[in-house]
Design an enzyme around this catalytic site. Structure first.
Site: not given
Length: 270
Positions: A130-132, A134
């Site tokens: 998961l992105d930073l 998200t």
């Protein structure tokens, strides 16, 4: 200094004098991945770095075939027997990197997991990322083979997200995403998107996809003229975030994990 060693199971003769590949045992990368040491790709890199040995002899090929991990060491440490596959749900907060360490010193999921998991929890690897910025459901497992199977696009495991976005969009526009979309030369597969509710020009949109390419949801919605202010993953396959508090983790029942593994194996053979 340990001697370099390349090892494989004995070959068996084929008709006409040729030899067949060894059948007994499995490749060391697969065994180590199953034991939770690292993913297959990471194990291959570790072998190239001379970090893995068998009975004191450094291995130099990931093609090594072994019946088990007896005598195998990583960085000089014996490898423990593989545990049963375990799977954990983690409610990742925004602002954490999905990695063990960050060169820029930003906090990672493992900073939060130290307090969220029991002390006797084995080494866990994230299933996908998961992105930073998200948040939401991040699955973690001790089993490299299960991790790899769940991440493969060919497995077709659905991931569901909820996005809060600002801008103008209609349900018919979102429905066109079911045909897939190409953005700056990158092809994104079918996305099942629904407009949940709207307040002025702000809306919540639910999206389900199976590829999980880097920043896929954000890029698609931004391409449609929307500004994403919050992105939350709510489900990965049959596993859901539910009411798990932010920053908390919970183990999935072993029976549910085994049922899911069997389903994955059946679908991969189909």
């Amino acid at each position: 200094m340990a001697e370099k060693h390349s090892r494989g199971a004995p070959s068996t003769p084929r008709k006409g004098g040729a030899t067949a590949p060894p059948r007994e045992g499995e490749r060391i990368a697969k065994l180590l991945a199953r034991a939770g040491v690292a993913s297959r790709r990471e194990v291959e890199r570790m072998i190239g770095e001379g970090r893995i040995a068998l009975n004191g002899a450094v291995l130099d090929t990931p093609a090594t075939v072994l019946p088990n991990l007896k005598g195998v060491t990583v960085d000089g440490n014996p490898v423990a027997r593989a545990e049963a596959a375990r799977l954990f749900c983690f409610h990742k907060p925004s602002g954490l990197i999905t990695a063990e360490r960050d060169p820029r010193g930003r906090p990672t999921i493992y900073n939060a997991l130290r307090n969220a998991l029991p002390k006797d929890t084995p080494r866990l690897m994230p299933v996908g990322r998961l992105d930073l910025n998200t948040e939401g459901l991040l699955l973690l497992t001790n089993d490299g083979e299960l991790k790899r199977a769940m991440e493969l696009p060919a497995s077709g495991i659905p991931r569901t997200y909820r996005a809060r976005a600002h801008g103008d969009i209609t349900q018919p526009q979102l429905e066109e995403l079911i045909e897939g979309i190409t953005i700056e030369g990158v092809r994104y597969g079918p996305i099942d998107a629904h407009l949940e509710r709207r307040t002025g020009r702000n809306q919540w949109i639910e999206l389900t996809l199976t590829e999980g390419k880097n920043r896929e949801v954000r890029r698609v919605l931004e391409h449609l003229g929307l500004q994403v202010s919050r992105l939350l993953r709510t489900a990965y396959g049959p596993f859901t975030l539910g009411d798990l508090p932010r920053g908390a983790a919970a183990e999935i029942k072993q029976a549910d994990v085994e049922r899911f593994r069997k389903q994955l194996a059946r679908e991969s053979r189909a």
